[in-house]
Design a protein around this motif. Structure first.
Motif, PDB file in Angstrom:
ATOM      1  N   GLU A 252      94.829   7.135  40.058  1.00 35.76           N
ATOM      2  CA  GLU A 252      93.798   7.298  39.005  1.00 35.76           C
ATOM      3  C   GLU A 252      92.904   8.363  39.240  1.00 35.76           C
ATOM      4  N   GLY A 253      93.019   8.896  40.374  1.00 42.74           N
ATOM      5  CA  GLY A 253      91.731   9.930  40.814  1.00 42.74           C
ATOM      6  C   GLY A 253      90.366   9.628  41.019  1.00 42.74           C
ATOM      7  N   THR A 254      90.107   8.266  41.212  1.00 40.28           N
ATOM      8  CA  THR A 254      88.907   7.576  41.420  1.00 40.28           C
ATOM      9  C   THR A 254      88.184   8.098  42.535  1.00 40.28           C
ATOM     10  N   ALA A 255      87.027   8.083  42.594  1.00 43.42           N
ATOM     11  CA  ALA A 255      86.271   8.710  43.802  1.00 43.42           C
ATOM     12  C   ALA A 255      86.441   7.735  44.805  1.00 43.42           C
ATOM     13  N   VAL A 256      86.547   8.244  46.396  1.00 39.55           N
ATOM     14  CA  VAL A 256      86.722   7.456  47.164  1.00 39.55           C
ATOM     15  C   VAL A 256      85.332   7.060  48.024  1.00 39.55           C
ATOM     16  N   THR A 257      85.031   6.146  48.565  1.00 48.55           N
ATOM     17  CA  THR A 257      83.827   5.673  49.251  1.00 48.55           C
ATOM     18  C   THR A 257      83.766   6.115  50.567  1.00 48.55           C
ATOM     19  N   ALA A 258      82.558   6.234  51.021  1.00 48.16           N
ATOM     20  CA  ALA A 258      82.419   6.530  52.632  1.00 48.16           C
ATOM     21  C   ALA A 258      83.066   5.320  53.360  1.00 48.16           C
ATOM     22  N   GLU A 259      82.947   4.165  53.041  1.00 43.80           N
ATOM     23  CA  GLU A 259      83.524   2.903  53.718  1.00 43.80           C
ATOM     24  C   GLU A 259      85.147   2.922  53.854  1.00 43.80           C
ATOM     25  N   GLU A 260      85.525   3.302  52.620  1.00 44.61           N
ATOM     26  CA  GLU A 260      87.221   3.406  52.356  1.00 44.61           C
ATOM     27  C   GLU A 260      87.595   4.586  53.293  1.00 44.61           C
ATOM     28  N   ARG A 292      77.747  17.173  43.722  1.00 45.26           N
ATOM     29  CA  ARG A 292      76.761  16.541  44.705  1.00 45.26           C
ATOM     30  C   ARG A 292      77.176  15.276  45.188  1.00 45.26           C
ATOM     31  N   ALA A 293      77.720  14.248  44.203  1.00 45.19           N
ATOM     32  CA  ALA A 293      77.851  13.058  44.712  1.00 45.19           C
ATOM     33  C   ALA A 293      79.125  12.772  45.704  1.00 45.19           C
ATOM     34  N   ARG A 294      80.103  13.357  45.787  1.00 45.30           N
ATOM     35  CA  ARG A 294      81.050  13.617  46.797  1.00 45.30           C
ATOM     36  C   ARG A 294      80.779  14.280  48.019  1.00 45.30           C
ATOM     37  N   ASP A 295      79.728  15.203  47.900  1.00 37.24           N
ATOM     38  CA  ASP A 295      79.385  16.011  49.170  1.00 37.24           C
ATOM     39  C   ASP A 295      78.526  14.540  49.893  1.00 37.24           C
ATOM     40  N   ALA A 296      77.707  13.975  49.089  1.00 35.71           N
ATOM     41  CA  ALA A 296      76.898  13.021  49.719  1.00 35.71           C
ATOM     42  C   ALA A 296      77.958  11.827  50.283  1.00 35.71           C
ATOM     43  N   VAL A 297      78.880  11.751  50.036  1.00 37.01           N
ATOM     44  CA  VAL A 297      79.929  10.680  50.676  1.00 37.01           C
ATOM     45  C   VAL A 297      80.246  11.320  51.871  1.00 37.01           C
ATOM     46  N   ARG A 298      80.593  12.725  51.816  1.00 42.03           N
ATOM     47  CA  ARG A 298      81.249  13.381  53.176  1.00 42.03           C
ATOM     48  C   ARG A 298      80.183  13.561  54.223  1.00 42.03           C
ATOM     49  N   ARG A 299      78.699  13.554  53.628  1.00 39.61           N
ATOM     50  CA  ARG A 299      77.443  13.609  54.894  1.00 39.61           C
ATOM     51  C   ARG A 299      77.468  12.251  55.358  1.00 39.61           C
ATOM     52  N   GLU A 300      77.661  11.094  54.581  1.00 40.44           N
ATOM     53  CA  GLU A 300      77.415   9.801  55.264  1.00 40.44           C
ATOM     54  C   GLU A 300      78.590   9.523  56.069  1.00 40.44           C
ATOM     55  N   VAL A 301      79.917  10.020  55.718  1.00 39.04           N
ATOM     56  CA  VAL A 301      80.811   9.616  56.433  1.00 39.04           C
ATOM     57  C   VAL A 301      80.727  10.278  57.890  1.00 39.04           C
ATOM     58  N   ASN A 302      80.358  11.617  57.782  1.00 39.71           N
ATOM     59  CA  ASN A 302      79.832  12.446  59.113  1.00 39.71           C
ATOM     60  C   ASN A 302      78.867  11.658  59.906  1.00 39.71           C
ATOM     61  N   GLY A 303      77.840  11.362  59.168  1.00 39.77           N
ATOM     62  CA  GLY A 303      76.682  10.548  59.923  1.00 39.77           C
ATOM     63  C   GLY A 303      77.274   9.451  60.815  1.00 39.77           C
TER      64      GLY A 303
END
Length: 383
Positions: A252-260, A292-303
């Motif tokens: 589907e190409g749905t955005a992944v979450t940090a938790e996933e 911006r939204a997907r970069d926010a996920v990247r930053r959350e994962v990194n933190g």
């Protein structure tokens, strides 16, 4: 792979489908072992083949020497059924870390699509159709077809005994594979690691995702084959997840979450620890391609990776590569030009960020015993 005492993988290329077809042609490929050893064997792969593959002849040559023939099961040729891999007999040469090894394969019959590693960032020489067996040719005079940039059929090299205690496997996507590094220069970031007592094998695949299949199995599915299945593996370094952010979950190409993403990393870590393999994770580097939204996920994962609890150690690749004036972008000195892949200088900076975490690999368990689980090729990672 079969195992003898202290069998250690010293080079590898993760198998992929959809390689080009050949007929009555010879391929000449160059690989660089990461450690020295004797009783070396090559691994030939037809994992993605649909019919029988005939390798009519093989040879190897240490840099600067003439090619010498190689056998499989005592025969000068090898027959590989669909989905199969084979080991050659012991090579007639000693393998030396950092010294190129040339491998030539003659493919007499129409192969159909071959198992290959698409992005070698090394030149493969090819003879024209109907040129016959050139595996023992001393030079490149007969290899007149345009140079290729993939490895075909060839998937691994292991030695026993080895000059290394075990193997470090770098597991990732195109950044690990070496995208935009200088061709034929061995400047991929895993090439630049020098961990004490460990050989290094690159298991990167361009476009690979942690959670979703694409043109190749998802990282959580191929980890067993490409990491745990390597002989002598002691440590793995994981840099994977950027393509999940860029492309989302297939189909589907749905955005992944940090938790996933974090749960995917936990699956890899659990599988590695069950096999007594130390796992070093990497924070995800910036790319201007993320909104911006997907970069926010990247930053959350990194933190959350920096906070610990997922991997045995974390290399902060994000901090090493980002532009301090714009932390969502690569540093201009490290950008190959596409805003995603590091150039040679960026590859070196990435390797420097990983190096302190793999020098002696404290806390790593001993390699699995002869014929043990580290040498069993697994199909997937169990959660």
């Amino acid at each position: 792979m079969s195992s003898t005492a202290r069998t250690v993988a010293v080079w590898g290329a993760a198998p992929m489908p959809f390689g080009r077809s050949f007929r009555d042609q010879t391929l000449r490929m160059v690989v660089r072992p990461s450690a020295s050893g004797s009783r070396a064997r090559l691994r030939l792969s037809h994992l993605y083949g649909t019919g029988e593959l005939t390798v009519g002849a093989l040879s190897v040559a240490v840099e600067g020497a003439r090619p010498r023939p190689v056998t499989v099961g005592g025969s000068p040729k090898a027959m590989l059924g669909p989905g199969r891999e084979v080991l050659t007999d012991v090579l007639p040469v000693e393998v030396e870390g950092g010294r190129d090894l040339t491998v030539s394969l003659y493919l007499p019959d129409a192969t159909g699509p071959t198992t290959h590693h698409r992005d070698a960032f090394a030149t493969t020489h090819l003879s024209p159709p109907r040129s016959g067996d050139l595996t023992l040719a001393p030079g490149l005079d007969g290899f007149t077809e345009p140079g290729l940039r993939s490895w075909y059929v060839l998937a691994g090299l292991a030695v026993a005994p080895a000059g290394a205690e075990g193997t470090l496997v770098a597991f990732g996507d195109s950044i690990t594979d070496g995208a935009h590094s200088t061709v034929d220069a061995n400047r991929r970031w895993p090439d630049l690691l020098r961990p004490d007592g460990l050989a290094v094998v690159n298991a990167g695949i361009g476009g690979n995702r942690l959670l979703s299949d694409w043109t190749d199995p998802a990282g959580v599915r191929r980890f067993g084959r490409d990491v745990l299945g390597q002989p002598g593996v002691r440590t793995t370094v994981v840099l994977l997840g950027v393509n999940d952010l860029l492309g989302g979950r297939e189909p589907e190409g749905t955005a992944v979450t940090a938790e996933e993403l974090l749960e995917g990393y936990r699956q890899l870590a659990r599988a590695a620890r069950a096999a007594r393999i130390r796992v070093v994770g990497c924070t995800l580097p910036p790319t201007r391609e993320l909104d911006r939204a997907r970069d926010a996920v990247r930053r959350e994962v990194n933190g959350r990776l920096r906070a610990g609890g997922v991997f045995d150690a974390v290399a902060d690749v994000d901090t090493a590569l980002r532009d301090p004036r714009d932390t969502g972008r690569l540093h201009p000195a490290y950008d190959s030009g596409d805003g995603l892949h590091p150039n040679d200088a960026g590859m070196a900076a990435l390797a420097r960020s990983v190096a302190p975490h793999v020098r002696r690999c404290p806390g790593a368990g001993p390699a699995a015993p002869r014929g043990g689980r580290n040498n069993h090729v697994r199909d997937h990672v169990e959660s």
